[in-house]
Structures are given as C-alpha cells and as structure tokens.
Enzyme design. Sequence first.
Site, short mmCIF file in Angstrom:
data_model
loop_
_atom_site.label_atom_id
_atom_site.label_comp_id
_atom_site.label_asym_id
_atom_site.label_seq_id
_atom_site.Cartn_x
_atom_site.Cartn_y
_atom_site.Cartn_z
CE1 TYR A 1 29.46 32.00 50.48
CE2 TYR A 1 29.47 30.70 48.46
CZ TYR A 1 29.10 31.84 49.14
OH TYR A 1 28.40 32.81 48.50
CE LYS B 1 29.89 43.68 62.19
NZ LYS B 1 29.36 45.03 61.91
CG ASP C 1 29.05 47.46 59.38
OD1 ASP C 1 30.30 47.45 59.27
OD2 ASP C 1 28.47 47.74 60.45
CG ASP D 1 28.18 35.74 47.21
OD1 ASP D 1 28.26 35.75 45.97
OD2 ASP D 1 27.13 35.44 47.82
CG ASP E 1 25.90 39.97 43.57
OD1 ASP E 1 26.85 39.35 43.07
OD2 ASP E 1 24.72 39.55 43.57
C1 IPM Z 1 29.00 33.83 42.86
C2 IPM Z 1 27.70 33.09 43.04
C3 IPM Z 1 27.98 31.76 43.72
C4 IPM Z 1 28.56 32.06 45.08
C5 IPM Z 1 26.76 30.82 43.85
C6 IPM Z 1 26.14 30.54 42.51
C7 IPM Z 1 27.10 29.55 44.57
O1 IPM Z 1 26.80 33.88 43.75
O2 IPM Z 1 29.90 33.29 42.18
O3 IPM Z 1 29.13 34.94 43.38
O4 IPM Z 1 27.83 32.29 46.05
O5 IPM Z 1 29.79 32.08 45.18
MG MG Z 2 27.49 35.88 44.12
#
Ligand code: IPM
Ligand code: MG
Length: 363
Positions: free
Chosen positions: A141, A192, A224, A248, A252
């Site tokens: 990032y 990884k 993975d 990240d 999710d």
């Molecule tokens: C998160 C989001 C952010 C990230 C975006 C909005 C930049 O997806 O906080 O997980 O990638 O960190």
């Molecule tokens: Mg995210």
Amino acid sequence: MQQKIAVLPGDGIGPEIVAEALKVLDCLRQDHGLAVETEPGLIGGAAYDETGTPLPDATLALAKAADAVLLGAVGGPKWEPLDYAVRPERGLLGLRSELQLFANLRPALLYPQLVAASTLKPEVVSGLDILIVRELTGGMYFGTPRGVRLNDQGLREGYNTLVYTEAEIRRIGHVAFTTAQKRQKRLCSVDKANVLECTELWREVMIEVSRDYPDVSLSHMYVDNAAMQLVRAPKQFDVLVTENMFGDILSDCAAMLTGSIGMLPSASLDQHGKGMYEPIHGSAPDIAGKGIANPIATILSLAMLLRYSLGQTAAADRIERAVSAALDQGYRTADIYSDGTRKTGTAAMGDAIVAALRLDRSA
Ligand code: IPM
Ligand code: MG
C-alpha cells in the site's frame, strides 16, 4: 479534561451510519453521564469536493489533537476518474500513515442470533471468535517505487513494491503476541514465504519475536491456504497476524463468516494506543442514501473506541450488550435479514440499539 472524538463521516453510507453511532453516544452522555465531546471533520470524496483534497490539513490537525477518531467510509464511483493522489482512499491511507496507525485489529465475532445469516453452515461458524491483526502502514500500500511507466518495448507497465523493514514486522508482531496473550494464546502468522522474499523475512522476524512470548503458540500459514481454511474451518484460528494487503483480503473473507460485512468494527492503533475506529466495510455507494445500510459495524467501532482509546470500559460493554439486545428482539437490516425476523432500516436499527441502551441500567 473532557475527552474529544474527531468524527469523520466520509462518503456513501458513511454519514448515515455515523449518525446512528452518534445517537448511541448521545444516549450514553445523557443517560449514563459519559463525558466526551465530538468534533466533525471532512474526509475522502466529501473533503475533496469542498476543499480539493481528500485529507484537508484541518482534518489532520483535528485527528491529531483528538483522543480518538471515528470514521465512516470513503470512496465512490464519482471520484474514480480522479488522480490517485486525490482519490478519497488517499485521505484514509494518509490518516493511517500520518497518525502511524500501524496496528489494525479486526475482530470477527459471530453473534449467536445471526448463525442463520452466514452463507456457511451453522456448525462451521457458530461460536466463531477470531481476530485479524493487520499491519496497516507498510507493505504494498505504501511501498515505493510505484506507478505506471513505459518499458523498453514501449509497453505500459504497472508496478508496486512490497517492502517491510524488520522493525515494522517486529512492532506488529509484538501487538499480535500481546493480543494473543489476552485470548486463547494461539497466533497464526500468514505469509507467502514460499514465493516472496519480503514475507520470508516476515516469517523469520515473527519467529524471533515469539521468543519473548513463550506462552503463545505460533504457527505459520501461506495466505492462499489461510483463505481456504477461513471458509473451510474458521474456528481453528484464534489470532491471525499478516501484512497489509493480505489482511485487507482475509478480513473481508472473515467478515462474511459472521453473516455480513456490516457487522465488523475495527481499531487502528498507534504505538501509544491512540486510534482510529471504523467499520471494515466500504462506502457502499449502491445503497447510499436509501436508509438501509447496517449501522452495527460503526456502532461497534464506537464501542471499541471507548474501550481502547478512552478507557470507558463500562460504556463499551453497554453498547455491545445493547447491540445484542436489539438482535435478540429480532431487528435486522437487509444484509442480515432472514425469515422470521423484522426487517429494519438504518435509523430504526440505531433507535432499537438506543432503546436497549436506555433500558440497561446495570453497572
Ligand atoms: C479497508 C478498505 C481500505 C483498504 C480501502 C478503502 C482503502 O478496503 O479498510 O479494508 O484497502 O485498506
Ligand atoms: Mg478492505
């Protein structure tokens, strides 16, 4: 001295969900004597539209001066054509890096009331309680060089850099180990290392750090496999620690185990425990303004804020109990709705949680 929270609603559903968290905070102030003040600020696309930058100096100054930051979400299609440098996301990333919020804690906890809302079988997810510790200010990032250039053959070539110093790995390692010490004392470091040198170093440093924490058992997993294990048998995990981008993606994935990404709060902390708190979901432009977004992740982020940055444990406990009570009463936003429950909009969910809070007179 009165503690101050900087409140940055941002874009999309951000303002709607933050408004519900503020209702909860108001109730704690009125009914339970919580002494905190709030000050709003601009971030993301909303800030760009007003000031030409996604992270105005005034917002940065406010965030630095406050005891903690509560953020909604940033981004949306409207700002996608903009240069990377002024995209809404840069505002969020800028705050994370300027405030040195390197430790991102993302708990994935399945409320028993929501077992039916998960896409996975109840036996796979019931009782789920895992915590992802995501490194937040390094890796791909922020790594340089980065960009799109023309190569020798005149072809456009995109490139980013995955880079971590051992110091960066060590400090997130210490956070992960101390967090694991307060839980089941099992830490899984995700990398990884079979392909990427940078994460081979990550693994080596995690092993070095582990010597300071003989009571925590450390394991390693390739990313993975970790993604697969999260949906195959997520309860094998207690705490996971990983680099920024893997975190990240995996967070999710972990969020969906709990029924909805709309349920998950997060804390991003610096070396001293100062932090920014935000739901892990995005600005959800597709449902913005419709009054149907789930405010619970933001309300639970407020609870984390009170717990970690303001030391207001009782208030945090109250919020968490009130969320659970509203779920007990059957209130469900669309994302967690299932047959036999009451479909509820954003504001009505906030009201239900406030009503539960009002009834909670226990110490
Ligand atoms: C998160 C989001 C952010 C990230 C975006 C909005 C930049 O997806 O906080 O997980 O990638 O960190
Ligand atoms: Mg995210």
